[in-house]
Design an enzyme around this catalytic site. Sequence first.
Site, PDB file in Angstrom:
ATOM      1  N   SER B 285       0.845  -1.199   0.000  1.00 49.33           N
ATOM      2  CA  SER B 285       0.000   0.000   0.000  1.00 49.33           C
ATOM      3  C   SER B 285       0.883   1.253   0.000  1.00 49.33           C
ATOM      4  O   SER B 285       1.792   1.348  -0.816  1.00 49.33           O
ATOM      5  CB  SER B 285      -0.933  -0.065   1.214  1.00 49.33           C
ATOM      6  OG  SER B 285      -1.889   0.963   1.202  1.00 49.33           O
ATOM      7  N   ASP B 375      -8.482  -4.374  -6.329  1.00 47.73           N
ATOM      8  CA  ASP B 375      -8.031  -3.415  -5.321  1.00 47.73           C
ATOM      9  C   ASP B 375      -8.861  -2.131  -5.430  1.00 47.73           C
ATOM     10  O   ASP B 375      -8.854  -1.465  -6.458  1.00 47.73           O
ATOM     11  CB  ASP B 375      -6.538  -3.117  -5.558  1.00 47.73           C
ATOM     12  CG  ASP B 375      -5.913  -2.282  -4.438  1.00 47.73           C
ATOM     13  OD1 ASP B 375      -6.654  -1.642  -3.666  1.00 47.73           O
ATOM     14  OD2 ASP B 375      -4.676  -2.271  -4.355  1.00 47.73           O
ATOM     15  N   HIS B 410      -6.863  -5.273  -1.933  1.00 40.63           N
ATOM     16  CA  HIS B 410      -5.704  -4.454  -1.605  1.00 40.63           C
ATOM     17  C   HIS B 410      -4.756  -5.130  -0.615  1.00 40.63           C
ATOM     18  O   HIS B 410      -3.545  -5.096  -0.750  1.00 40.63           O
ATOM     19  CB  HIS B 410      -6.220  -3.131  -1.028  1.00 40.63           C
ATOM     20  CG  HIS B 410      -5.158  -2.134  -0.730  1.00 40.63           C
ATOM     21  ND1 HIS B 410      -4.395  -1.519  -1.702  1.00 40.63           N
ATOM     22  CD2 HIS B 410      -4.710  -1.629   0.453  1.00 40.63           C
ATOM     23  CE1 HIS B 410      -3.546  -0.682  -1.138  1.00 40.63           C
ATOM     24  NE2 HIS B 410      -3.711  -0.723   0.164  1.00 40.63           N
TER      25      HIS B 410
END
Lengths: 435, 464
Positions: B285, B375, B410
Amino acid sequence: MDRKQCCVKLSVQPSRGLMDEKFIVLVQNALPGSQLTIRALHQCEDGHSWEAFGHYTADTTGTINVSEDPSIRGTYSGVEQMGLLWSLRPIPGSKPGLRMRKKNIQTPMEVTISVYQGHQTEGFADLVPLSGVVVERWYMAPGVRRIPVTEGGLTATLFLPSGPGPFPGLLDLWGGGGQLVEYRAALLASHGFASMAIDYLTSKFTMETGKMVDNQYFETAYRVLQQHPQVCGSKIAMIGLSFGTSMTLKMAIYSEVIKLSAAVCISGSHVQPVEGSVEEIMGFFQKNAGKTRFNEKNEAIWRDLLLPIPTDPSLKADVGRLQCPLLLVVGEDDQNWPAQESALDIKEMMARAGNSHLLTVLSYPNAGHLIEPPYTPHARSSTFKTVEIQEKVMCLWGGQTVEHSRAQEDAWKKILVFLRENLYGGRNPTSFSHL
Amino acid sequence: MFRAHMSVTRIWQLIEKRMMSCISVHGKLPGLQRAVGEVRRKSSFRQSPLLTATPVRALIDEQISIKGRFLSQNYPVTVCAQMHSEEGDLWEAFAHYTTNASSSINLTSDHSVGGSYVGCEPMGLFWALEPALGSREGLRLRKRNVETPYMVNISLLEGHTSPSEGQRTELAAVTTERWYMAPGVRRIEIRQNNIVGTLFLPPGPGPFPAMLDLWGMVGGLLEYRSALFASRGFASLSVAYMGHKDLPGPQHIMSVGDSYFKSAFQLLQDHCQVDADRIGVIGLSYGVVPTLRIATTIGFKPSCLICINGAVGSPLLDEDGKSKMFESDQKHWEFDDRGYVSFRNVSLPDNLPPESKRKVENITCPLMYIVGEDDLCTASTENADVIEEALRSAGKSHQFTRLSYPGAGHLIEPPYTPCSRASLWKTKPEKLFTLWGGHPAPHAAAQEDAWKRILEFMETHLRR
């Protein structure tokens, strides 16, 4: 920085296992063809250090897989997946006559496994390994509950598997050294049996009064187990080693109260005064103490005390009256009890009585007396004190390490199958010739 | 002979805490209650079936083999997993099986016909865990204390049922431990050179190859991936860069910049048990941003980079890499009909300020980029394209590896842990839930495959 040092990878899977679980030891990324030593080091509860090692050669991919590749020499040789554990021996300079037995079964046995450059045989403490891992070996699975039992004057420990139950039950007896030995019961509970380890020679009662327990003691243990809400009262077995075999056979055959679904007798005999109490049976052995022999190392051999196998029926538990399956485990090099001769006589008696379909005999050449759960070191002899003889003696148990270790592994596997099929299976009692 | 005047729950608690030295249980006790649903105890006349799990103590990324034996033939059963998170929430999963002619089930080879997952899924009971009915919204399972295991209770229930149904009969159960740390791994708190982090060292003398482990903007100090790396033979340093009480500045802003991450990398290089020439960086991330910044800074030569669902730049950073407040610019936020927010468009390459995008073509080491195609937090596919193109133009395609997983979201984390499609982001000034994306089965498959590939990548570039 030496390129090799960072690169060699050692892994052991699983890193946390039960005592009877196999593991895979893998070395990767070594220089192809390089000579390496894999070594195990363990410090037991009383502070002694034990080690085992094997010499290997990395293959063309730079890998060593202990379950597939042979050790050229060391404390074990050949392809031995668990050799690093069963060939553990006290490090040079240790006191003689040691035997590894875990007292606190709520903590794991920790073993450090390392890989060293070259073929090393000694002085490991001064060498820096290329890589090392720590492995835990447990007698108790998570969720197994350890419950001390003092009900009815017992000195015992109950191990309950995780889950609601009800579980089949097991009474677990050890031999003439007495004490409350928990590890086998803890391991059996980890396999789904509500197991009660019983001290019947050095119980609180005996220590306080100086008197041995009577037959009711075992019946009390049976009742306590049977009435436990998480135990299936109709599926209870008994397992005994050495003198524990004498008690197991006595209860299995003669008790009005104890109704066993199965019995396992390891390294023992049916020779005993049939009407005798625990004390009288011990006395019977003591009477024959003159038959003790000593080998060239002055180690005591007690196997002759019960030989020759008597013909007088009052001196042998009447195995012809057994009504449950019986598994006998025999080490053919047992120097402590005449287990092999007894097994032959038991077989004959049961054949004559017509109940030999209940009997299974596992007999292991070159295995000794102490046939215990697998992957722990073999003690051919060790210092020992029975409750009768107050001073320590160097006792010869017998067995050659490799064959004894194989016997432990094979016997344990078959004991578990035998117990599962008789206690979980619900089949009609038959012999287990397929074992 | 046996007497007790304690509730069943209390006895169970005491047994678990090992406080009871001698148990006396009333013969008529009904059995052990579960948190949800009541369970009937079977009679004592017939013993229960046998449920086993091997290994019963495993690392989080190890497969466990679950078997039920001594049942009846062609018998419907439900296998159920239950555990409590550190916050006290109950998570559970269940699956429906039918025994075969040998009266047994084996989750490694049998197919679930319903429940939290279907099909042959040996580890389904772990990755399909969900908060129990009635739990708080937006939970995410993350272990803070990696020195203790998750205790997961696996049980076998009669018939095809579910944990929330009343009147289930529990046939058998087994407790498993799932660990982030292997025995012998050392956990060392780092509070030096202004770094807030935790270092994990494998057992053994070293020196070890190492990883710098960077997480996202949820903040805090997450140790579990580093603990697993150390359990696999890599030293690993996880650092916090926002949302931690030991960091300077307010917790919702990133007050540390490039020099912070460089110090962390330097700490690894200087550590006597780390091989200074074999250090990689992994970022998930927002953690990808400092990962790429280190790799494109003169004087730092990581041996490899792993980027999971992150962007090549950020609208938030000043020249030193410190951030403005994340909520200061909400023009690219998108809300679904529940009011949950997707930040995906914030990181579309066209929305990123050009000056924040790193010169990826200057990277000299192998780079693995992992994409979750579902995501909803980061524009992963588009950013992967940018990185791939930049490296291709510089003649460095051989350095680039892309793993792309359809249906994955994600949070591609270590395997056999549940997928959070959304979770609570913050509570002030009002509750905000962020969308991560991902659907349980494909996300689980992605985590399993990605982890294997990550470890192989690390072995190749850090050990050989």
